[in-house]
Design a protein around this motif. Sequence first.
Motif, PDB file in Angstrom:
ATOM      1  N   ALA A 107      -1.049   6.882 -14.423  1.00 42.76           N
ATOM      2  CA  ALA A 107       0.186   7.048 -15.531  1.00 42.76           C
ATOM      3  C   ALA A 107       1.219   8.209 -14.763  1.00 42.76           C
ATOM      4  O   ALA A 107       0.758   9.171 -14.644  1.00 42.76           O
ATOM      5  CB  ALA A 107      -0.266   7.588 -16.702  1.00 42.76           C
ATOM      6  N   ILE A 108       2.368   7.818 -14.523  1.00 43.36           N
ATOM      7  CA  ILE A 108       3.481   8.657 -14.323  1.00 43.36           C
ATOM      8  C   ILE A 108       4.718   8.612 -15.062  1.00 43.36           C
ATOM      9  O   ILE A 108       5.194   7.738 -15.311  1.00 43.36           O
ATOM     10  CB  ILE A 108       3.925   8.476 -12.625  1.00 43.36           C
ATOM     11  N   PRO A 109       4.845   9.737 -16.085  1.00 42.81           N
ATOM     12  CA  PRO A 109       5.835   9.394 -17.204  1.00 42.81           C
ATOM     13  C   PRO A 109       7.053   9.492 -16.474  1.00 42.81           C
ATOM     14  O   PRO A 109       7.525   9.968 -15.413  1.00 42.81           O
ATOM     15  CB  PRO A 109       5.611  10.740 -17.646  1.00 42.81           C
ATOM     16  N   TYR A 110       7.905   8.504 -17.265  1.00 45.72           N
ATOM     17  CA  TYR A 110       9.322   8.076 -16.845  1.00 45.72           C
ATOM     18  C   TYR A 110       9.602   7.611 -15.677  1.00 45.72           C
ATOM     19  O   TYR A 110      10.474   7.654 -14.876  1.00 45.72           O
ATOM     20  CB  TYR A 110      10.240   9.484 -16.955  1.00 45.72           C
ATOM     21  N   PHE A 111       8.560   6.944 -15.245  1.00 46.98           N
ATOM     22  CA  PHE A 111       8.508   6.412 -13.607  1.00 46.98           C
ATOM     23  C   PHE A 111       9.612   4.975 -13.961  1.00 46.98           C
ATOM     24  O   PHE A 111       9.361   4.128 -15.053  1.00 46.98           O
ATOM     25  CB  PHE A 111       7.167   5.958 -13.133  1.00 46.98           C
ATOM     26  N   LEU A 112      10.585   5.075 -13.257  1.00 45.02           N
ATOM     27  CA  LEU A 112      11.580   3.768 -13.290  1.00 45.02           C
ATOM     28  C   LEU A 112      12.002   3.583 -12.200  1.00 45.02           C
ATOM     29  O   LEU A 112      12.350   4.254 -11.234  1.00 45.02           O
ATOM     30  CB  LEU A 112      12.709   3.906 -14.362  1.00 45.02           C
ATOM     31  N   ASN A 113      12.212   2.118 -11.526  1.00 39.72           N
ATOM     32  CA  ASN A 113      12.682   1.670 -10.411  1.00 39.72           C
ATOM     33  C   ASN A 113      13.592   0.568 -10.845  1.00 39.72           C
ATOM     34  O   ASN A 113      12.893  -0.521 -10.937  1.00 39.72           O
ATOM     35  CB  ASN A 113      11.761   1.257  -9.376  1.00 39.72           C
ATOM     36  N   ARG A 114      14.783   0.654 -10.727  1.00 38.17           N
ATOM     37  CA  ARG A 114      15.817  -0.671 -10.948  1.00 38.17           C
ATOM     38  C   ARG A 114      15.940  -1.539  -9.795  1.00 38.17           C
ATOM     39  O   ARG A 114      16.443  -2.679  -9.793  1.00 38.17           O
ATOM     40  CB  ARG A 114      17.199  -0.001 -11.391  1.00 38.17           C
ATOM     41  N   SER A 115      15.412  -0.959  -8.589  1.00 33.90           N
ATOM     42  CA  SER A 115      15.514  -1.630  -7.463  1.00 33.90           C
ATOM     43  C   SER A 115      14.459  -2.848  -7.302  1.00 33.90           C
ATOM     44  O   SER A 115      13.469  -2.549  -7.860  1.00 33.90           O
ATOM     45  CB  SER A 115      15.469  -0.831  -6.047  1.00 33.90           C
ATOM     46  N   SER A 116      14.871  -4.066  -6.436  1.00 34.85           N
ATOM     47  CA  SER A 116      13.754  -4.780  -6.296  1.00 34.85           C
ATOM     48  C   SER A 116      12.824  -4.470  -5.201  1.00 34.85           C
ATOM     49  O   SER A 116      11.608  -4.993  -5.134  1.00 34.85           O
ATOM     50  CB  SER A 116      14.242  -6.159  -5.763  1.00 34.85           C
ATOM     51  N   LEU A 117      12.816  -3.169  -4.336  1.00 29.37           N
ATOM     52  CA  LEU A 117      12.003  -2.667  -3.327  1.00 29.37           C
ATOM     53  C   LEU A 117      11.440  -1.282  -4.024  1.00 29.37           C
ATOM     54  O   LEU A 117      11.999  -0.388  -4.825  1.00 29.37           O
ATOM     55  CB  LEU A 117      12.882  -2.725  -2.410  1.00 29.37           C
ATOM     56  N   LEU A 118      10.332  -0.842  -3.544  1.00 26.65           N
ATOM     57  CA  LEU A 118       9.516   0.173  -3.818  1.00 26.65           C
ATOM     58  C   LEU A 118       8.930   0.655  -2.321  1.00 26.65           C
ATOM     59  O   LEU A 118       8.203  -0.243  -2.050  1.00 26.65           O
ATOM     60  CB  LEU A 118       8.739  -0.032  -5.055  1.00 26.65           C
ATOM     61  N   SER A 119       9.239   1.589  -1.865  1.00 21.44           N
ATOM     62  CA  SER A 119       8.420   2.365  -0.941  1.00 21.44           C
ATOM     63  C   SER A 119       8.012   3.715  -1.150  1.00 21.44           C
ATOM     64  O   SER A 119       8.638   4.369  -1.981  1.00 21.44           O
ATOM     65  CB  SER A 119       9.182   2.159   0.288  1.00 21.44           C
ATOM     66  N   GLY A 120       6.889   4.072  -0.335  1.00 23.00           N
ATOM     67  CA  GLY A 120       6.455   5.476  -0.632  1.00 23.00           C
ATOM     68  C   GLY A 120       5.098   5.828  -0.023  1.00 23.00           C
ATOM     69  O   GLY A 120       4.606   4.858   0.608  1.00 23.00           O
ATOM     70  N   GLN A 121       4.610   6.971  -0.429  1.00 23.95           N
ATOM     71  CA  GLN A 121       3.297   7.459   0.296  1.00 23.95           C
ATOM     72  C   GLN A 121       2.774   8.352  -0.757  1.00 23.95           C
ATOM     73  O   GLN A 121       3.484   9.122  -1.501  1.00 23.95           O
ATOM     74  CB  GLN A 121       3.476   8.118   1.626  1.00 23.95           C
ATOM     75  N   ALA A 177       0.875  -1.318  -0.135  1.00 18.84           N
ATOM     76  CA  ALA A 177      -0.060  -0.124   0.150  1.00 18.84           C
ATOM     77  C   ALA A 177       0.711   1.353  -0.124  1.00 18.84           C
ATOM     78  O   ALA A 177       1.909   1.345   0.721  1.00 18.84           O
ATOM     79  CB  ALA A 177      -0.785  -0.004   1.326  1.00 18.84           C
ATOM     80  N   ALA A 178       0.374   2.237  -0.746  1.00 22.74           N
ATOM     81  CA  ALA A 178       1.083   3.630  -0.690  1.00 22.74           C
ATOM     82  C   ALA A 178       0.281   4.701  -0.195  1.00 22.74           C
ATOM     83  O   ALA A 178       0.761   5.541   0.155  1.00 22.74           O
ATOM     84  CB  ALA A 178       1.307   4.077  -2.086  1.00 22.74           C
ATOM     85  N   GLY A 179      -0.913   4.310   0.529  1.00 21.72           N
ATOM     86  CA  GLY A 179      -1.740   5.268   1.070  1.00 21.72           C
ATOM     87  C   GLY A 179      -3.079   4.896   0.733  1.00 21.72           C
ATOM     88  O   GLY A 179      -3.700   4.178   0.075  1.00 21.72           O
ATOM     89  N   PHE A 180      -3.988   5.618   1.628  1.00 24.52           N
ATOM     90  CA  PHE A 180      -5.614   5.714   1.409  1.00 24.52           C
ATOM     91  C   PHE A 180      -5.898   7.119   1.287  1.00 24.52           C
ATOM     92  O   PHE A 180      -5.320   8.006   1.539  1.00 24.52           O
ATOM     93  CB  PHE A 180      -6.177   5.332   2.761  1.00 24.52           C
ATOM     94  N   SER A 181      -7.097   7.214   0.641  1.00 29.52           N
ATOM     95  CA  SER A 181      -7.851   8.491   0.350  1.00 29.52           C
ATOM     96  C   SER A 181      -8.335   8.591   1.724  1.00 29.52           C
ATOM     97  O   SER A 181      -8.504   7.918   2.787  1.00 29.52           O
ATOM     98  CB  SER A 181      -9.125   8.235  -0.428  1.00 29.52           C
ATOM     99  N   PRO A 182      -8.691  10.219   2.292  1.00 30.42           N
ATOM    100  CA  PRO A 182      -8.954  10.632   3.675  1.00 30.42           C
ATOM    101  C   PRO A 182     -10.218   9.865   4.002  1.00 30.42           C
ATOM    102  O   PRO A 182     -10.076   9.775   5.364  1.00 30.42           O
ATOM    103  CB  PRO A 182      -9.292  11.968   3.383  1.00 30.42           C
ATOM    104  N   ASP A 183     -11.130   9.641   3.201  1.00 35.79           N
ATOM    105  CA  ASP A 183     -12.309   8.806   3.799  1.00 35.79           C
ATOM    106  C   ASP A 183     -12.092   7.267   3.733  1.00 35.79           C
ATOM    107  O   ASP A 183     -13.100   6.548   4.114  1.00 35.79           O
ATOM    108  CB  ASP A 183     -13.543   9.209   2.891  1.00 35.79           C
ATOM    109  N   GLY A 184     -11.015   6.747   3.488  1.00 39.34           N
ATOM    110  CA  GLY A 184     -10.733   5.232   3.617  1.00 39.34           C
ATOM    111  C   GLY A 184     -11.209   4.562   2.335  1.00 39.34           C
ATOM    112  O   GLY A 184     -11.199   3.392   2.520  1.00 39.34           O
ATOM    113  N   SER A 185     -12.182   5.091   1.450  1.00 38.93           N
ATOM    114  CA  SER A 185     -12.797   4.475   0.216  1.00 38.93           C
ATOM    115  C   SER A 185     -11.774   4.099  -0.763  1.00 38.93           C
ATOM    116  O   SER A 185     -12.337   3.261  -1.838  1.00 38.93           O
ATOM    117  CB  SER A 185     -14.039   5.365  -0.246  1.00 38.93           C
ATOM    118  N   GLN A 186     -10.567   4.562  -0.880  1.00 43.42           N
ATOM    119  CA  GLN A 186      -9.711   4.189  -1.903  1.00 43.42           C
ATOM    120  C   GLN A 186      -8.346   3.843  -1.097  1.00 43.42           C
ATOM    121  O   GLN A 186      -7.794   4.448  -0.279  1.00 43.42           O
ATOM    122  CB  GLN A 186      -9.490   5.441  -2.911  1.00 43.42           C
ATOM    123  N   ILE A 187      -7.811   2.815  -1.867  1.00 44.54           N
ATOM    124  CA  ILE A 187      -6.332   2.435  -1.412  1.00 44.54           C
ATOM    125  C   ILE A 187      -5.675   2.631  -2.707  1.00 44.54           C
ATOM    126  O   ILE A 187      -5.810   2.407  -3.780  1.00 44.54           O
ATOM    127  CB  ILE A 187      -6.273   0.974  -0.956  1.00 44.54           C
TER     128      ILE A 187
END
Length: 186
Positions: free
Chosen positions: A68-82, A24-34
């Motif tokens: 869609a996020i242009p030029y999104f690239l991650n060469r690592s096997s891990l991804l974390s964020g918010q 999970a990268a986050g939730f909407s303020p009302d919790g209806s979207q992940i």
Amino acid sequence: VLDGQWSAPKHGGPNLNDKCYNAAAGFSPDGSQIFLMNHYHKNEQATTQGISWSRKIGSDWSFPENIAIPYFLNRSSLLSGQLLEDKGIFVHAAESYDTKGAEDIYVSRRDNSGKWNEPRNLGPVINTTLQEFSPSLSADQKFLYFSSNGRRGYGSFDVYFSERLDDSWQNWSVPANMGSRVNSDG
């Protein structure tokens, strides 16, 4: 949390979980979207890089829709964020085009037309030649919290915070270690 007690964990279901890396990268303020790390594809047990969102339907979640996020690239096997979708901000750690070492922290923002811009490296005050992980922003987006093994600390990875000094997302205060109440020699 009910009366100060956590409920037992509930599986997110087959739409959110497959044989790949699910986070999970986050939730909407009302919790209806992940918001989820990676893109999902129907009829495939595979994901591709990016972020997605899913809507709560009763006790289940819809199949994730890719963002869609242009030029999104991650060469690592891990991804974390918010993802702060209501603020139009996605902060994440990745090894990308202009990473200065291992994983660096990036920000992508949504413009007024609803499109996301390409990830922008937060720069050398935040990022070291080693790893920065698990970025998280305060509710007012002024403070960034993250883990790093590229600074002298108490152990392998320590938790730090830094204050955003202007709206450029490039000017930050020198990261401060959260101290021994948060960090250990482990």
